[in-house]
Design a protein around this motif. Structure first.
Motif, PDB file in Angstrom:
ATOM      1  N   ALA A 104       0.828  -1.204   0.000  1.00  0.00           N
ATOM      2  CA  ALA A 104       0.000   0.000   0.000  1.00  0.00           C
ATOM      3  C   ALA A 104       0.864   1.256   0.000  1.00  0.00           C
ATOM      4  N   TYR A 105       1.982   1.210   0.736  1.00  0.00           N
ATOM      5  CA  TYR A 105       2.882   2.360   0.776  1.00  0.00           C
ATOM      6  C   TYR A 105       3.458   2.622  -0.616  1.00  0.00           C
ATOM      7  N   LEU A 106       3.896   1.566  -1.288  1.00  0.00           N
ATOM      8  CA  LEU A 106       4.481   1.730  -2.618  1.00  0.00           C
ATOM      9  C   LEU A 106       3.438   2.194  -3.633  1.00  0.00           C
ATOM     10  N   LEU A 107       2.232   1.652  -3.556  1.00  0.00           N
ATOM     11  CA  LEU A 107       1.188   2.086  -4.481  1.00  0.00           C
ATOM     12  C   LEU A 107       0.816   3.551  -4.242  1.00  0.00           C
ATOM     13  N   GLY A 108       0.833   3.975  -2.979  1.00  0.00           N
ATOM     14  CA  GLY A 108       0.579   5.379  -2.680  1.00  0.00           C
ATOM     15  C   GLY A 108       1.660   6.277  -3.265  1.00  0.00           C
ATOM     16  N   ALA A 109       2.898   5.810  -3.192  1.00  0.00           N
ATOM     17  CA  ALA A 109       4.006   6.576  -3.765  1.00  0.00           C
ATOM     18  C   ALA A 109       3.855   6.679  -5.283  1.00  0.00           C
ATOM     19  N   ILE A 110       3.405   5.586  -5.911  1.00  0.00           N
ATOM     20  CA  ILE A 110       3.192   5.602  -7.359  1.00  0.00           C
ATOM     21  C   ILE A 110       2.041   6.534  -7.718  1.00  0.00           C
ATOM     22  N   LEU A 167      13.121   2.242   1.257  1.00  0.00           N
ATOM     23  CA  LEU A 167      13.673   3.529   0.826  1.00  0.00           C
ATOM     24  C   LEU A 167      14.113   3.459  -0.629  1.00  0.00           C
ATOM     25  N   LEU A 168      14.823   2.399  -0.977  1.00  0.00           N
ATOM     26  CA  LEU A 168      15.278   2.223  -2.357  1.00  0.00           C
ATOM     27  C   LEU A 168      14.105   1.917  -3.283  1.00  0.00           C
ATOM     28  N   ALA A 169      13.159   1.134  -2.793  1.00  0.00           N
ATOM     29  CA  ALA A 169      12.017   0.745  -3.619  1.00  0.00           C
ATOM     30  C   ALA A 169      11.185   1.954  -4.031  1.00  0.00           C
ATOM     31  N   VAL A 170      10.910   2.841  -3.077  1.00  0.00           N
ATOM     32  CA  VAL A 170      10.115   4.036  -3.394  1.00  0.00           C
ATOM     33  C   VAL A 170      10.821   4.880  -4.441  1.00  0.00           C
ATOM     34  N   ALA A 171      12.118   5.092  -4.258  1.00  0.00           N
ATOM     35  CA  ALA A 171      12.879   5.912  -5.200  1.00  0.00           C
ATOM     36  C   ALA A 171      12.870   5.303  -6.599  1.00  0.00           C
ATOM     37  N   GLU A 172      12.800   3.986  -6.671  1.00  0.00           N
ATOM     38  CA  GLU A 172      12.838   3.308  -7.965  1.00  0.00           C
ATOM     39  C   GLU A 172      11.476   3.272  -8.639  1.00  0.00           C
ATOM     40  N   VAL A 173      10.421   2.935  -7.912  1.00  0.00           N
ATOM     41  CA  VAL A 173       9.117   2.756  -8.559  1.00  0.00           C
ATOM     42  C   VAL A 173       8.558   4.055  -9.128  1.00  0.00           C
ATOM     43  N   VAL A 174       8.894   5.181  -8.524  1.00  0.00           N
ATOM     44  CA  VAL A 174       8.329   6.447  -9.015  1.00  0.00           C
ATOM     45  C   VAL A 174       9.027   6.944 -10.275  1.00  0.00           C
ATOM     46  N   SER A 181       6.172   0.081 -12.797  1.00  0.00           N
ATOM     47  CA  SER A 181       6.289   0.451 -11.388  1.00  0.00           C
ATOM     48  C   SER A 181       5.411  -0.431 -10.507  1.00  0.00           C
ATOM     49  N   ARG A 182       4.213  -0.746 -10.973  1.00  0.00           N
ATOM     50  CA  ARG A 182       3.318  -1.593 -10.190  1.00  0.00           C
ATOM     51  C   ARG A 182       3.816  -3.033 -10.140  1.00  0.00           C
ATOM     52  N   LYS A 183       4.393  -3.515 -11.227  1.00  0.00           N
ATOM     53  CA  LYS A 183       4.958  -4.861 -11.226  1.00  0.00           C
ATOM     54  C   LYS A 183       6.136  -4.943 -10.267  1.00  0.00           C
ATOM     55  N   LEU A 184       6.973  -3.893 -10.294  1.00  0.00           N
ATOM     56  CA  LEU A 184       8.113  -3.872  -9.383  1.00  0.00           C
ATOM     57  C   LEU A 184       7.648  -3.816  -7.930  1.00  0.00           C
ATOM     58  N   ALA A 185       6.612  -3.044  -7.658  1.00  0.00           N
ATOM     59  CA  ALA A 185       6.057  -2.980  -6.292  1.00  0.00           C
ATOM     60  C   ALA A 185       5.584  -4.360  -5.854  1.00  0.00           C
ATOM     61  N   ASP A 187       6.693  -7.258  -6.978  1.00  0.00           N
ATOM     62  CA  ASP A 187       7.859  -8.130  -6.815  1.00  0.00           C
ATOM     63  C   ASP A 187       8.599  -7.848  -5.507  1.00  0.00           C
ATOM     64  N   ILE A 188       8.756  -6.574  -5.199  1.00  0.00           N
ATOM     65  CA  ILE A 188       9.497  -6.203  -3.989  1.00  0.00           C
ATOM     66  C   ILE A 188       8.758  -6.653  -2.740  1.00  0.00           C
ATOM     67  N   THR A 189       7.474  -6.362  -2.683  1.00  0.00           N
ATOM     68  CA  THR A 189       6.723  -6.745  -1.485  1.00  0.00           C
ATOM     69  C   THR A 189       6.578  -8.259  -1.389  1.00  0.00           C
ATOM     70  N   GLY A 190       6.601  -8.933  -2.529  1.00  0.00           N
ATOM     71  CA  GLY A 190       6.590 -10.387  -2.498  1.00  0.00           C
ATOM     72  C   GLY A 190       7.849 -10.939  -1.855  1.00  0.00           C
ATOM     73  N   LEU A 191       8.981 -10.321  -2.157  1.00  0.00           N
ATOM     74  CA  LEU A 191      10.238 -10.752  -1.540  1.00  0.00           C
ATOM     75  C   LEU A 191      10.259 -10.457  -0.044  1.00  0.00           C
ATOM     76  N   LEU A 192       9.646  -9.339   0.347  1.00  0.00           N
ATOM     77  CA  LEU A 192       9.640  -8.984   1.762  1.00  0.00           C
ATOM     78  C   LEU A 192       8.900 -10.019   2.605  1.00  0.00           C
ATOM     79  N   THR A 193       7.946 -10.703   2.000  1.00  0.00           N
ATOM     80  CA  THR A 193       7.208 -11.697   2.774  1.00  0.00           C
ATOM     81  C   THR A 193       8.078 -12.896   3.148  1.00  0.00           C
ATOM     82  N   GLU A 194       9.213 -13.038   2.471  1.00  0.00           N
ATOM     83  CA  GLU A 194      10.099 -14.163   2.784  1.00  0.00           C
ATOM     84  C   GLU A 194      11.004 -13.867   3.970  1.00  0.00           C
ATOM     85  N   LEU A 195      10.989 -12.607   4.426  1.00  0.00           N
ATOM     86  CA  LEU A 195      11.801 -12.245   5.584  1.00  0.00           C
ATOM     87  C   LEU A 195      11.047 -12.564   6.870  1.00  0.00           C
TER      88      LEU A 195
END
Length: 213
Positions: A104-110, A167-174, A181-185, A187-195
């Motif tokens: 949601a944060y990344l989509l808001g940034a986009i 921080l890096l993701a927001v700077a990149e997707v915009v 940008s939405r695909k990258l968002a 992918d990134i959040t999908g990877l975060l779920t593995e942490l």
């Protein structure tokens, strides 16, 4: 009666002037950047006076920070609403909830990519980069806390990894077109779920060596 009406009219007028100045600052900062922007340009676009600007703000840095606070508030509302909706739909997995908040944060940034670029371009007041990292770390900590039981310590390594990634993701997707940008968002959040916090990882028993005799 006049004495009670007058403050209300002044307050309303002052609020309108402040809003006008913030809108003008957004336009000017987007056009020429923070470093090159001048107070005179902002008040000209706002149709206000320099005195009115300094009545509400201490200068252009204060204008910039006020815009950031409003942006961050909208982002918090987006992420909180996304998590509330997910919980209402029966989602309780902490990893998934964190993924939903980050997405949601990344989509808001986009959605507000032009405004987001103001804050993630590196062109801000002195010390703002540190403040940006600190605020994003605080936001991340609240979401990482979804993993944590009340008596568990903060996993600082996880917090740093997630906040740095965001921080890096927001700077990149915009800086990509809408589809990419939405695909990258995603992918990134999908990877975060593995942490996950290290203290939640299952123990792997050491492999024992069998005595050949």
């Amino acid at each position: 009666m006049d004495k009670t009406d007058k403050p209300a009219r002044v307050s309303s007028r002052g609020a309108a002037t402040r809003t006008s100045l913030l809108k003008a600052a957004t336009q000017v900062f987007r056009t020429v950047g923070f470093a090159k922007a001048g107070v005179s340009e902002v008040v000209s676009v706002a149709g206000a006076s320099v005195g009115s600007l300094y009545h509400h703000f201490t200068g252009k840095a204060d204008l910039y920070l006020a815009l950031y606070e409003e942006f961050q508030q909208r982002q918090q509302e987006r992420t909180h609403q996304a998590v509330r909706d997910a919980r209402s739909g029966g989602e309780s997995d902490p990893t998934r909830l964190m993924n939903i908040a980050a997405h949601a944060y990344l989509l808001g940034a986009i959605e507000e990519r032009e405004t987001t670029r103001l804050f993630f371009s590196g062109d801000g007041p002195p010390g703002f980069d540190y403040q940006l990292r600190s605020r994003l770390t605080q936001w991340t900590d609240r979401n990482v806390a979804l993993f944590r039981k009340a008596d568990e310590p903060v996993d600082e390594a996880l917090l740093i990894v997630v906040s740095g990634s965001m921080l890096l993701a927001v700077a990149e997707v915009v800086n990509r077109d809408d589809i990419d940008s939405r695909k990258l968002a995603d992918d990134i959040t999908g990877l975060l779920t593995e942490l996950e916090p290290r203290n939640r990882r299952p123990e792997h028993p050491e492999t024992s060596v069998q005595d050949p005799s």
